[in-house]
Motif scaffolding. Structure first.
Motif, PDB file in Angstrom:
ATOM      1  N   ASP A  12     -15.879  14.204   5.707  1.00 35.12           N
ATOM      2  CA  ASP A  12     -16.000  13.288   6.835  1.00 35.12           C
ATOM      3  C   ASP A  12     -16.434  11.880   6.405  1.00 35.12           C
ATOM      4  OD1 ASP A  12     -15.343  15.402   8.430  1.00 35.12           O
ATOM      5  OD2 ASP A  12     -17.426  15.886   8.930  1.00 35.12           O
ATOM      6  N   LEU A  13     -16.857  11.723   5.142  1.00 34.09           N
ATOM      7  CA  LEU A  13     -17.332  10.429   4.676  1.00 34.09           C
ATOM      8  C   LEU A  13     -16.158   9.481   4.448  1.00 34.09           C
ATOM      9  CD1 LEU A  13     -20.003  11.566   2.084  1.00 34.09           C
ATOM     10  CD2 LEU A  13     -20.365  10.762   4.403  1.00 34.09           C
ATOM     11  N   PRO A  14     -16.357   8.214   4.708  1.00 30.87           N
ATOM     12  CA  PRO A  14     -15.277   7.258   4.454  1.00 30.87           C
ATOM     13  C   PRO A  14     -15.073   7.070   2.949  1.00 30.87           C
ATOM     14  CG  PRO A  14     -17.256   6.108   5.153  1.00 30.87           C
ATOM     15  CD  PRO A  14     -17.528   7.582   5.268  1.00 30.87           C
ATOM     16  N   SER A  15     -13.915   6.624   2.583  1.00 32.15           N
ATOM     17  CA  SER A  15     -13.585   6.384   1.178  1.00 32.15           C
ATOM     18  C   SER A  15     -14.438   5.233   0.639  1.00 32.15           C
ATOM     19  CB  SER A  15     -12.100   6.021   1.059  1.00 32.15           C
ATOM     20  OG  SER A  15     -11.817   5.627  -0.252  1.00 32.15           O
ATOM     21  N   SER A  16     -14.784   5.299  -0.634  1.00 35.30           N
ATOM     22  CA  SER A  16     -15.613   4.244  -1.224  1.00 35.30           C
ATOM     23  C   SER A  16     -14.783   3.039  -1.639  1.00 35.30           C
ATOM     24  CB  SER A  16     -16.385   4.783  -2.424  1.00 35.30           C
ATOM     25  OG  SER A  16     -15.484   5.136  -3.453  1.00 35.30           O
ATOM     26  N   GLY A  17     -13.501   3.121  -1.550  1.00 28.76           N
ATOM     27  CA  GLY A  17     -12.642   1.989  -1.872  1.00 28.76           C
ATOM     28  C   GLY A  17     -12.180   2.031  -3.320  1.00 28.76           C
ATOM     29  N   PRO A  18     -11.340   1.095  -3.696  1.00 30.20           N
ATOM     30  CA  PRO A  18     -10.821   1.070  -5.061  1.00 30.20           C
ATOM     31  C   PRO A  18     -11.922   0.689  -6.067  1.00 30.20           C
ATOM     32  CG  PRO A  18      -9.984  -0.797  -3.806  1.00 30.20           C
ATOM     33  CD  PRO A  18     -10.751   0.055  -2.857  1.00 30.20           C
ATOM     34  N   TRP A  19     -11.696   1.060  -7.320  1.00 27.50           N
ATOM     35  CA  TRP A  19     -12.723   0.869  -8.342  1.00 27.50           C
ATOM     36  C   TRP A  19     -13.033  -0.602  -8.602  1.00 27.50           C
ATOM     37  CZ3 TRP A  19     -11.279  -1.822 -12.683  1.00 27.50           C
ATOM     38  CH2 TRP A  19      -9.919  -1.914 -12.942  1.00 27.50           C
ATOM     39  N   TRP A  20     -12.104  -1.488  -8.417  1.00 26.43           N
ATOM     40  CA  TRP A  20     -12.341  -2.903  -8.727  1.00 26.43           C
ATOM     41  C   TRP A  20     -13.152  -3.622  -7.657  1.00 26.43           C
ATOM     42  CZ3 TRP A  20      -7.422  -1.008  -7.692  1.00 26.43           C
ATOM     43  CH2 TRP A  20      -6.848  -1.428  -6.504  1.00 26.43           C
TER      44      TRP A  20
END
Length: 97
Positions: A12-20
């Protein structure tokens, strides 16, 4: 009918986004990368513009005469005497002749 549902923890947690997009990653990778680039630039400068060899001469006429002839090398001027003694003293480990 009974249906079994399985829950995945953290789904249920949102994605942390791309590594950069993470500032800590740039600290971990960027610091060493800058050091590598700076060392390559320093090496390039050192190879391109080497330091000339400095010869201590009393005056320019003696310098030209020493370059033209195959005489033995003259001792250094008196102004360099303390520096030569200190260098020789450090190189011999303090032994007295």
């Amino acid at each position: 009918m009974n249906t079994v549902t399985t829950r995945v923890p953290g789904a249920d947690l949102p994605s942390s986004g791309p590594w950069w997009r993470h500032p800590m990653m740039w600290l971990v990778v960027g610091g060493p990368a800058i050091v590598v680039v700076a060392s390559i630039a320093t090496l390039t400068l050192a190879v391109t513009y080497p330091d000339p060899v400095v010869q201590h001469q009393a005056n320019s006429e003696q310098g030209r005469a020493a370059e033209d002839s195959t005489e033995t090398v003259r001792p250094p001027p008196a102004a360099l005497e303390p520096a030569m003694k200190a260098r020789n003293h450090a190189a011999t480990g303090g032994q007295v002749n």
